[in-house]
Design a protein around this motif. Structure first.
Motif, PDB file in Angstrom:
ATOM      1  N   UNK A   1     -10.058 -24.394 -39.079  1.00 22.73           N
ATOM      2  CA  UNK A   1     -10.612 -25.679 -39.487  1.00 22.73           C
ATOM      3  C   UNK A   1     -10.780 -26.549 -38.250  1.00 22.73           C
ATOM      4  N   UNK A   2     -11.887 -27.245 -38.184  1.00 19.42           N
ATOM      5  CA  UNK A   2     -12.189 -28.054 -37.016  1.00 19.42           C
ATOM      6  C   UNK A   2     -12.554 -29.459 -37.491  1.00 19.42           C
ATOM      7  N   UNK A   3     -11.806 -30.440 -37.021  1.00 24.71           N
ATOM      8  CA  UNK A   3     -11.956 -31.840 -37.415  1.00 24.71           C
ATOM      9  C   UNK A   3     -12.842 -32.546 -36.394  1.00 24.71           C
ATOM     10  N   UNK A   4     -14.017 -32.964 -36.816  1.00 28.98           N
ATOM     11  CA  UNK A   4     -14.995 -33.576 -35.904  1.00 28.98           C
ATOM     12  C   UNK A   4     -15.825 -34.599 -36.671  1.00 28.98           C
ATOM     13  N   UNK A   5     -16.553 -35.478 -35.969  1.00 22.38           N
ATOM     14  CA  UNK A   5     -17.397 -36.461 -36.658  1.00 22.38           C
ATOM     15  C   UNK A   5     -18.381 -35.788 -37.612  1.00 22.38           C
TER      16      UNK A   5
END
Length: 454
Positions: free
Chosen positions: A125-129
Protein backbone atom coordinates in the motif's frame (compact mmCIF):
# COMPACT_ATOMS: atom_id res chain seq x y z
CA UNK A 1 7.05 29.26 14.83
CA UNK A 2 3.83 29.16 16.83
CA UNK A 3 4.45 30.11 20.48
CA UNK A 4 1.80 27.75 21.90
CA UNK A 5 2.92 24.57 23.72
CA UNK A 6 4.29 21.85 21.47
CA UNK A 7 1.69 19.15 22.13
CA UNK A 8 -2.09 19.13 21.96
CA UNK A 9 -3.58 16.29 24.03
CA UNK A 10 -7.14 15.08 23.43
CA UNK A 11 -9.17 12.78 25.70
CA UNK A 12 -12.66 11.40 25.18
CA UNK A 13 -15.23 9.21 26.88
CA UNK A 14 -17.58 7.55 24.42
CA UNK A 15 -20.40 5.03 24.93
CA UNK A 16 -21.47 2.28 22.53
CA UNK A 17 -24.52 0.07 23.05
CA UNK A 18 -24.83 -3.24 21.16
CA UNK A 19 -22.27 -2.27 18.52
CA UNK A 20 -19.09 -3.65 16.94
CA UNK A 21 -16.93 -0.70 15.81
CA UNK A 22 -13.94 -2.98 15.11
CA UNK A 23 -13.33 -6.76 15.13
CA UNK A 24 -10.49 -9.23 14.85
CA UNK A 25 -9.82 -11.79 12.11
CA UNK A 26 -12.45 -14.09 13.62
CA UNK A 27 -15.13 -11.43 13.73
CA UNK A 28 -14.81 -11.10 17.51
CA UNK A 29 -14.47 -7.88 19.53
CA UNK A 30 -10.90 -6.89 20.37
CA UNK A 31 -10.02 -6.99 24.07
CA UNK A 32 -7.12 -6.95 26.50
CA UNK A 33 -6.64 -7.21 30.26
CA UNK A 34 -5.90 -3.98 32.16
CA UNK A 35 -6.05 -3.45 35.90
CA UNK A 36 -6.98 -7.10 36.44
CA UNK A 37 -10.12 -6.89 34.28
CA UNK A 38 -10.79 -7.65 30.64
CA UNK A 39 -11.56 -4.49 28.66
CA UNK A 40 -13.13 -4.25 25.23
CA UNK A 41 -10.79 -2.38 22.89
CA UNK A 42 -10.86 -0.33 19.70
CA UNK A 43 -7.47 -0.38 18.01
CA UNK A 44 -5.52 2.78 17.30
CA UNK A 45 -5.33 1.91 13.59
CA UNK A 46 -9.14 1.71 13.41
CA UNK A 47 -9.42 5.14 15.01
CA UNK A 48 -6.73 6.65 12.75
CA UNK A 49 -8.37 5.37 9.58
CA UNK A 50 -11.79 6.61 10.70
CA UNK A 51 -10.42 10.08 11.41
CA UNK A 52 -8.26 10.23 8.29
CA UNK A 53 -11.05 9.26 5.90
CA UNK A 54 -13.58 11.44 7.74
CA UNK A 55 -11.38 14.50 7.17
CA UNK A 56 -10.64 13.53 3.55
CA UNK A 57 -14.32 13.19 2.69
CA UNK A 58 -15.07 16.56 4.30
CA UNK A 59 -12.25 18.26 2.40
CA UNK A 60 -13.34 16.69 -0.89
CA UNK A 61 -16.86 18.00 -0.30
CA UNK A 62 -15.44 21.49 0.25
CA UNK A 63 -16.15 21.39 3.99
CA UNK A 64 -13.98 22.20 6.97
CA UNK A 65 -10.66 24.02 7.39
CA UNK A 66 -8.83 21.69 4.97
CA UNK A 67 -11.22 22.25 2.06
CA UNK A 68 -8.63 24.23 0.10
CA UNK A 69 -5.95 21.54 0.47
CA UNK A 70 -5.51 18.17 -1.23
CA UNK A 71 -5.80 14.84 0.55
CA UNK A 72 -3.92 11.56 0.46
CA UNK A 73 -5.08 8.12 -0.68
CA UNK A 74 -3.57 4.87 0.60
CA UNK A 75 -3.89 2.23 -2.11
CA UNK A 76 -2.16 -0.35 -4.31
CA UNK A 77 -3.91 0.93 -7.45
CA UNK A 78 -1.63 3.77 -8.59
CA UNK A 79 -1.01 2.09 -11.97
CA UNK A 80 -4.77 1.99 -12.56
CA UNK A 81 -5.21 5.65 -11.59
CA UNK A 82 -2.35 6.61 -13.92
CA UNK A 83 -3.89 4.54 -16.73
CA UNK A 84 -7.26 6.24 -16.27
CA UNK A 85 -5.62 9.68 -16.42
CA UNK A 86 -3.69 8.78 -19.58
CA UNK A 87 -6.88 7.57 -21.25
CA UNK A 88 -9.14 10.40 -20.08
CA UNK A 89 -6.79 13.37 -20.23
CA UNK A 90 -4.35 12.38 -23.00
CA UNK A 91 -6.36 10.06 -25.31
CA UNK A 92 -4.16 7.00 -24.84
CA UNK A 93 -5.31 3.53 -25.77
CA UNK A 94 -6.27 1.71 -22.52
CA UNK A 95 -3.94 -1.27 -23.13
CA UNK A 96 -1.00 0.98 -23.97
CA UNK A 97 -1.82 3.20 -21.01
CA UNK A 98 -1.78 0.42 -18.40
CA UNK A 99 1.43 -1.01 -19.85
CA UNK A 100 3.10 2.41 -19.67
CA UNK A 101 1.78 3.18 -16.20
CA UNK A 102 2.98 -0.10 -14.75
CA UNK A 103 6.35 0.26 -16.48
CA UNK A 104 6.86 3.77 -15.07
CA UNK A 105 6.17 2.60 -11.51
CA UNK A 106 8.42 -0.43 -11.91
CA UNK A 107 11.11 1.90 -13.22
CA UNK A 108 10.70 3.90 -10.01
CA UNK A 109 11.31 0.78 -7.92
CA UNK A 110 7.79 -0.36 -6.99
CA UNK A 111 7.02 -4.06 -7.43
CA UNK A 112 3.74 -5.60 -8.51
CA UNK A 113 1.79 -8.70 -7.54
CA UNK A 114 2.56 -11.99 -9.25
CA UNK A 115 -0.96 -13.43 -9.53
CA UNK A 116 -3.35 -12.54 -12.32
CA UNK A 117 -5.63 -10.79 -9.81
CA UNK A 118 -2.80 -8.64 -8.42
CA UNK A 119 -0.66 -8.09 -11.52
CA UNK A 120 -1.75 -4.45 -11.78
CA UNK A 121 -1.47 -3.76 -8.03
CA UNK A 122 1.70 -2.75 -6.23
CA UNK A 123 2.82 -5.24 -3.60
CA UNK A 124 2.59 -2.60 -0.87
CA UNK A 125 0.00 0.00 0.00
CA UNK A 126 1.32 3.41 -0.92
CA UNK A 127 0.00 6.60 0.70
CA UNK A 128 0.25 9.57 -1.67
CA UNK A 129 -1.78 12.63 -2.77
CA UNK A 130 -5.01 11.71 -4.53
CA UNK A 131 -3.98 13.44 -7.76
CA UNK A 132 -0.66 11.57 -8.08
CA UNK A 133 -1.96 9.45 -10.98
CA UNK A 134 -3.00 12.58 -12.89
CA UNK A 135 0.38 14.20 -12.31
CA UNK A 136 2.29 11.12 -13.45
CA UNK A 137 0.16 10.92 -16.60
CA UNK A 138 0.80 14.61 -17.32
CA UNK A 139 4.55 14.14 -16.85
CA UNK A 140 4.70 11.07 -19.09
CA UNK A 141 2.80 12.86 -21.85
CA UNK A 142 4.87 16.04 -21.54
CA UNK A 143 8.08 14.00 -21.93
CA UNK A 144 6.62 11.51 -24.40
CA UNK A 145 9.76 11.18 -26.59
CA UNK A 146 12.05 10.48 -23.64
CA UNK A 147 9.54 8.12 -22.09
CA UNK A 148 8.94 6.15 -25.29
CA UNK A 149 12.69 5.71 -25.80
CA UNK A 150 12.99 4.37 -22.25
CA UNK A 151 9.86 2.22 -22.70
CA UNK A 152 11.51 0.52 -25.70
CA UNK A 153 14.46 -0.39 -23.47
CA UNK A 154 12.07 -1.60 -20.75
CA UNK A 155 10.22 -3.82 -23.26
CA UNK A 156 13.49 -5.27 -24.53
CA UNK A 157 14.57 -6.12 -20.98
CA UNK A 158 11.23 -7.82 -20.33
CA UNK A 159 11.46 -9.76 -23.60
CA UNK A 160 15.00 -10.90 -22.86
CA UNK A 161 14.04 -12.09 -19.38
CA UNK A 162 11.02 -13.95 -20.77
CA UNK A 163 13.19 -15.66 -23.39
CA UNK A 164 15.68 -16.80 -20.74
CA UNK A 165 12.86 -18.11 -18.59
CA UNK A 166 11.38 -20.03 -21.54
CA UNK A 167 14.78 -21.53 -22.38
CA UNK A 168 15.20 -22.59 -18.76
CA UNK A 169 11.79 -24.31 -18.76
CA UNK A 170 12.57 -26.13 -22.02
CA UNK A 171 15.89 -27.33 -20.60
CA UNK A 172 14.13 -28.73 -17.54
CA UNK A 173 11.52 -30.40 -19.75
CA UNK A 174 14.21 -32.08 -21.90
CA UNK A 175 16.05 -33.23 -18.78
CA UNK A 176 12.89 -34.89 -17.46
CA UNK A 177 12.37 -36.68 -20.78
CA UNK A 178 15.90 -38.14 -20.62
CA UNK A 179 15.28 -39.32 -17.09
CA UNK A 180 12.14 -41.23 -18.05
CA UNK A 181 13.95 -43.08 -20.89
CA UNK A 182 16.91 -44.08 -18.70
CA UNK A 183 17.38 -47.59 -17.27
CA UNK A 184 14.41 -48.22 -14.98
CA UNK A 185 16.67 -50.11 -12.57
CA UNK A 186 19.01 -47.14 -12.08
CA UNK A 187 18.88 -45.73 -8.55
CA UNK A 188 16.79 -42.57 -8.28
CA UNK A 189 18.64 -39.39 -7.41
CA UNK A 190 17.37 -37.55 -4.36
CA UNK A 191 15.20 -34.51 -5.05
CA UNK A 192 16.93 -31.22 -4.48
CA UNK A 193 15.57 -27.76 -3.89
CA UNK A 194 15.67 -25.28 -6.72
CA UNK A 195 18.96 -23.44 -7.00
CA UNK A 196 19.17 -19.71 -7.60
CA UNK A 197 19.55 -20.43 -11.29
CA UNK A 198 16.27 -22.42 -11.26
CA UNK A 199 14.25 -19.52 -9.94
CA UNK A 200 12.27 -17.20 -12.21
CA UNK A 201 14.48 -14.87 -14.18
CA UNK A 202 14.56 -11.44 -12.59
CA UNK A 203 14.04 -8.56 -14.99
CA UNK A 204 16.80 -5.97 -14.89
CA UNK A 205 14.74 -2.88 -15.57
CA UNK A 206 16.71 -0.01 -17.12
CA UNK A 207 16.87 3.07 -14.88
CA UNK A 208 14.44 5.86 -15.62
CA UNK A 209 16.04 8.99 -17.12
CA UNK A 210 16.55 11.63 -14.45
CA UNK A 211 13.87 14.02 -15.72
CA UNK A 212 11.29 11.24 -15.79
CA UNK A 213 12.22 9.89 -12.38
CA UNK A 214 12.21 13.36 -10.81
CA UNK A 215 8.77 14.12 -12.20
CA UNK A 216 7.23 10.90 -10.89
CA UNK A 217 8.89 11.34 -7.50
CA UNK A 218 7.48 14.86 -7.35
CA UNK A 219 4.01 13.54 -8.16
CA UNK A 220 4.22 11.21 -5.15
CA UNK A 221 5.65 13.85 -2.78
CA UNK A 222 3.25 14.86 0.06
CA UNK A 223 2.97 18.47 -1.22
CA UNK A 224 -0.18 19.97 0.37
CA UNK A 225 -1.80 16.63 1.30
CA UNK A 226 -2.12 17.64 4.95
CA UNK A 227 -3.28 14.22 6.15
CA UNK A 228 0.06 12.65 5.11
CA UNK A 229 1.93 15.17 7.28
CA UNK A 230 -0.41 14.37 10.19
CA UNK A 231 -0.55 10.56 9.97
CA UNK A 232 2.80 9.88 8.26
CA UNK A 233 3.79 7.21 5.75
CA UNK A 234 6.46 4.56 5.27
CA UNK A 235 7.79 3.30 1.94
CA UNK A 236 11.04 1.34 1.87
CA UNK A 237 10.93 0.45 -1.85
CA UNK A 238 11.87 3.91 -3.16
CA UNK A 239 14.73 5.57 -1.31
CA UNK A 240 14.03 9.09 -2.56
CA UNK A 241 10.43 9.03 -1.31
CA UNK A 242 11.29 9.77 2.26
CA UNK A 243 9.39 8.30 5.15
CA UNK A 244 7.11 10.88 6.75
CA UNK A 245 7.10 10.56 10.53
CA UNK A 246 3.54 11.55 11.37
CA UNK A 247 2.69 14.31 13.83
CA UNK A 248 -0.26 12.46 15.40
CA UNK A 249 -0.32 9.80 18.12
CA UNK A 250 -3.34 7.61 18.91
CA UNK A 251 -3.92 5.21 21.77
CA UNK A 252 -6.05 2.10 21.79
CA UNK A 253 -9.46 2.93 23.24
CA UNK A 254 -10.68 0.67 26.05
CA UNK A 255 -13.74 0.32 28.25
CA UNK A 256 -13.47 1.92 31.69
CA UNK A 257 -15.64 -0.87 33.11
CA UNK A 258 -15.15 -4.63 32.51
CA UNK A 259 -15.94 -5.87 29.00
CA UNK A 260 -19.54 -6.56 28.08
CA UNK A 261 -19.97 -8.91 25.10
CA UNK A 262 -23.00 -10.71 23.72
CA UNK A 263 -23.23 -13.28 20.94
CA UNK A 264 -26.32 -12.25 19.05
CA UNK A 265 -28.17 -15.04 17.22
CA UNK A 266 -29.80 -13.67 14.09
CA UNK A 267 -32.11 -15.13 11.45
CA UNK A 268 -32.46 -13.66 7.97
CA UNK A 269 -35.87 -14.22 6.44
CA UNK A 270 -36.44 -15.44 2.88
CA UNK A 271 -39.17 -13.12 1.57
CA UNK A 272 -40.38 -15.52 -1.14
CA UNK A 273 -40.66 -18.42 1.32
CA UNK A 274 -42.61 -16.32 3.83
CA UNK A 275 -45.01 -15.11 1.15
CA UNK A 276 -45.74 -18.69 0.11
CA UNK A 277 -46.29 -19.64 3.75
CA UNK A 278 -48.68 -16.74 4.35
CA UNK A 279 -50.70 -17.65 1.27
CA UNK A 280 -50.65 -21.45 1.78
CA UNK A 281 -54.08 -23.12 1.44
CA UNK A 282 -53.32 -25.97 3.86
CA UNK A 283 -50.97 -26.65 6.75
CA UNK A 284 -48.71 -28.97 4.72
CA UNK A 285 -47.84 -26.22 2.26
CA UNK A 286 -47.19 -23.86 5.19
CA UNK A 287 -44.86 -26.39 6.84
CA UNK A 288 -42.82 -26.78 3.63
CA UNK A 289 -42.00 -23.08 3.75
CA UNK A 290 -41.12 -22.80 7.46
CA UNK A 291 -37.68 -21.75 8.69
CA UNK A 292 -35.31 -18.85 8.11
CA UNK A 293 -33.32 -18.32 4.95
CA UNK A 294 -30.05 -17.90 6.87
CA UNK A 295 -28.97 -17.95 10.52
CA UNK A 296 -25.80 -17.09 12.35
CA UNK A 297 -24.13 -15.32 15.26
CA UNK A 298 -22.53 -11.90 15.57
CA UNK A 299 -20.67 -10.55 18.58
CA UNK A 300 -21.68 -7.15 19.92
CA UNK A 301 -20.20 -4.97 22.65
CA UNK A 302 -21.50 -2.32 25.04
CA UNK A 303 -19.57 0.06 27.26
CA UNK A 304 -18.01 3.46 27.81
CA UNK A 305 -14.54 3.82 26.26
CA UNK A 306 -11.64 6.09 27.13
CA UNK A 307 -9.52 7.15 24.17
CA UNK A 308 -6.67 9.56 23.59
CA UNK A 309 -4.82 11.29 20.75
CA UNK A 310 -2.01 13.84 20.67
CA UNK A 311 -0.74 16.21 18.00
CA UNK A 312 2.89 17.33 17.84
CA UNK A 313 2.58 20.89 16.57
CA UNK A 314 6.32 21.26 16.01
CA UNK A 315 6.52 18.04 13.97
CA UNK A 316 3.48 19.05 11.95
CA UNK A 317 5.11 22.32 10.90
CA UNK A 318 8.42 20.59 10.10
CA UNK A 319 6.57 18.12 7.87
CA UNK A 320 4.74 20.91 6.08
CA UNK A 321 7.97 22.81 5.48
CA UNK A 322 9.64 19.62 4.23
CA UNK A 323 6.74 19.18 1.79
CA UNK A 324 7.69 22.49 0.19
CA UNK A 325 5.64 25.12 2.02
CA UNK A 326 7.02 28.47 3.11
CA UNK A 327 7.00 29.26 6.82
CA UNK A 328 3.86 31.39 6.50
CA UNK A 329 2.10 28.74 4.39
CA UNK A 330 3.07 26.03 6.87
CA UNK A 331 1.74 28.07 9.79
CA UNK A 332 -1.61 28.65 8.08
CA UNK A 333 -1.88 24.98 7.08
CA UNK A 334 -0.89 23.79 10.57
CA UNK A 335 -3.62 25.83 12.23
CA UNK A 336 -6.19 24.47 9.76
CA UNK A 337 -4.88 20.92 10.29
CA UNK A 338 -5.19 21.20 14.07
CA UNK A 339 -8.78 22.43 13.88
CA UNK A 340 -9.70 19.54 11.56
CA UNK A 341 -7.78 17.05 13.73
CA UNK A 342 -9.92 17.96 16.75
CA UNK A 343 -13.10 17.86 14.68
CA UNK A 344 -12.32 14.38 13.36
CA UNK A 345 -11.37 13.17 16.85
CA UNK A 346 -14.84 14.18 18.06
CA UNK A 347 -17.00 13.15 15.09
CA UNK A 348 -15.31 10.18 13.35
CA UNK A 349 -16.40 6.64 14.28
CA UNK A 350 -15.07 3.30 12.88
CA UNK A 351 -17.68 1.91 10.48
CA UNK A 352 -17.76 -1.85 11.17
CA UNK A 353 -21.39 -3.05 11.40
CA UNK A 354 -22.50 0.56 10.93
CA UNK A 355 -25.78 -0.26 9.16
CA UNK A 356 -26.92 -2.93 11.61
CA UNK A 357 -25.93 -1.06 14.79
CA UNK A 358 -26.09 2.67 13.85
CA UNK A 359 -22.84 3.12 15.81
CA UNK A 360 -21.61 5.96 13.57
CA UNK A 361 -24.29 8.19 15.11
CA UNK A 362 -22.46 8.09 18.45
CA UNK A 363 -21.21 11.34 20.00
CA UNK A 364 -18.63 11.42 22.81
CA UNK A 365 -19.90 11.79 26.37
CA UNK A 366 -17.01 14.12 27.15
CA UNK A 367 -14.05 15.61 25.25
CA UNK A 368 -11.09 17.33 26.90
CA UNK A 369 -8.47 19.27 24.92
CA UNK A 370 -5.40 20.77 26.54
CA UNK A 371 -1.75 21.60 25.80
CA UNK A 372 1.64 20.76 27.23
CA UNK A 373 5.35 20.45 26.59
CA UNK A 374 4.73 16.70 26.24
CA UNK A 375 1.67 14.59 25.41
CA UNK A 376 -0.51 13.47 28.33
CA UNK A 377 -2.23 10.07 28.26
CA UNK A 378 -4.75 9.55 31.07
CA UNK A 379 -5.19 5.76 30.88
CA UNK A 380 -3.91 5.51 34.45
CA UNK A 381 -7.12 7.15 35.65
CA UNK A 382 -8.97 3.95 34.71
CA UNK A 383 -6.52 1.25 35.76
CA UNK A 384 -8.96 0.66 38.61
CA UNK A 385 -12.10 -0.06 36.60
CA UNK A 386 -15.48 1.55 37.14
CA UNK A 387 -17.89 -0.70 39.10
CA UNK A 388 -21.37 0.35 38.01
CA UNK A 389 -23.00 -1.45 40.94
CA UNK A 390 -21.29 0.94 43.37
CA UNK A 391 -20.02 3.85 41.23
CA UNK A 392 -23.15 4.38 39.16
CA UNK A 393 -23.35 4.72 35.36
CA UNK A 394 -19.92 4.35 33.79
CA UNK A 395 -20.02 7.54 31.69
CA UNK A 396 -20.81 9.83 34.63
CA UNK A 397 -18.43 8.05 37.01
CA UNK A 398 -15.73 8.10 34.31
CA UNK A 399 -16.23 11.83 33.74
CA UNK A 400 -15.77 12.56 37.45
CA UNK A 401 -12.60 10.48 37.52
CA UNK A 402 -11.20 11.99 34.30
CA UNK A 403 -11.77 15.55 35.53
CA UNK A 404 -10.25 14.72 38.93
CA UNK A 405 -7.23 13.22 37.21
CA UNK A 406 -6.83 16.28 34.98
CA UNK A 407 -7.08 18.57 38.02
CA UNK A 408 -4.30 16.59 39.68
CA UNK A 409 -2.04 16.75 36.60
CA UNK A 410 -2.49 20.48 36.04
CA UNK A 411 -1.79 21.09 39.72
CA UNK A 412 1.51 19.22 39.65
CA UNK A 413 2.72 19.89 36.09
CA UNK A 414 3.29 23.54 35.25
CA UNK A 415 3.42 22.88 31.48
CA UNK A 416 -0.04 21.21 31.36
CA UNK A 417 -2.71 23.82 30.66
CA UNK A 418 -6.31 23.55 31.96
CA UNK A 419 -7.67 23.45 28.42
CA UNK A 420 -11.27 23.18 27.25
CA UNK A 421 -13.97 20.53 27.57
CA UNK A 422 -17.18 19.72 25.73
CA UNK A 423 -20.00 17.31 26.59
CA UNK A 424 -22.93 15.85 24.70
CA UNK A 425 -24.21 13.97 27.79
CA UNK A 426 -27.05 15.35 29.96
CA UNK A 427 -25.77 13.88 33.24
CA UNK A 428 -22.23 15.11 32.57
CA UNK A 429 -23.58 18.55 31.65
CA UNK A 430 -25.24 18.68 35.07
CA UNK A 431 -21.90 17.67 36.64
CA UNK A 432 -20.10 20.45 34.75
CA UNK A 433 -22.72 22.99 35.79
CA UNK A 434 -22.29 21.97 39.44
CA UNK A 435 -18.49 22.13 39.28
CA UNK A 436 -18.70 25.52 37.58
CA UNK A 437 -20.99 26.82 40.33
CA UNK A 438 -18.57 25.49 42.95
CA UNK A 439 -15.59 27.03 41.16
CA UNK A 440 -13.86 23.63 40.86
CA UNK A 441 -14.16 22.88 37.12
CA UNK A 442 -10.56 22.09 36.06
CA UNK A 443 -11.00 23.39 32.49
CA UNK A 444 -13.10 25.96 30.69
CA UNK A 445 -16.32 24.72 29.12
CA UNK A 446 -16.87 24.88 25.36
CA UNK A 447 -20.51 24.82 24.30
CA UNK A 448 -19.81 24.07 20.62
CA UNK A 449 -17.25 22.08 18.67
CA UNK A 450 -15.98 25.32 17.15
CA UNK A 451 -15.19 26.65 20.63
CA UNK A 452 -13.35 23.43 21.48
CA UNK A 453 -11.02 23.93 18.51
CA UNK A 454 -10.40 27.63 19.24
Amino acid sequence: MNSTPQYLSLHALETFAAALPVRDENGQPKAFVYGGAERTAISAQARRRAERTHSRHRANRGEGPLASYSSGRRTREWALFTRDALVKNHDWDPDQAIYAAKAALEGLGLKFGEKESTALLTKVLFYAPEDSGDRIADHISTHADTFNTWLTQYTAAKTEAAAKEEAKRNAKKNARKKTTTADADAPAEPATKDSKEDKEEEVKIPPLPKELRTGILTAFAPRDAIDITIFGRFLAEVAELRTVDGAAQHSWAFTIAPAEHIDDFYAAADDAKLERRENALDFLDAADNAGAGMTGYQSLISGTFYRHAALDRHKLRVNLRSAGMTEDQAETAAQAAEAEFIQAFVDAVPRAKANSTASTGTLPNLVLAHEGARPYFYAAAFQSHIDETSDGPAALAGAKRLLDHHRLITTKRTDATPGRLLTYDLDIQNLIDQLTADGTLPASEATTLEELTA
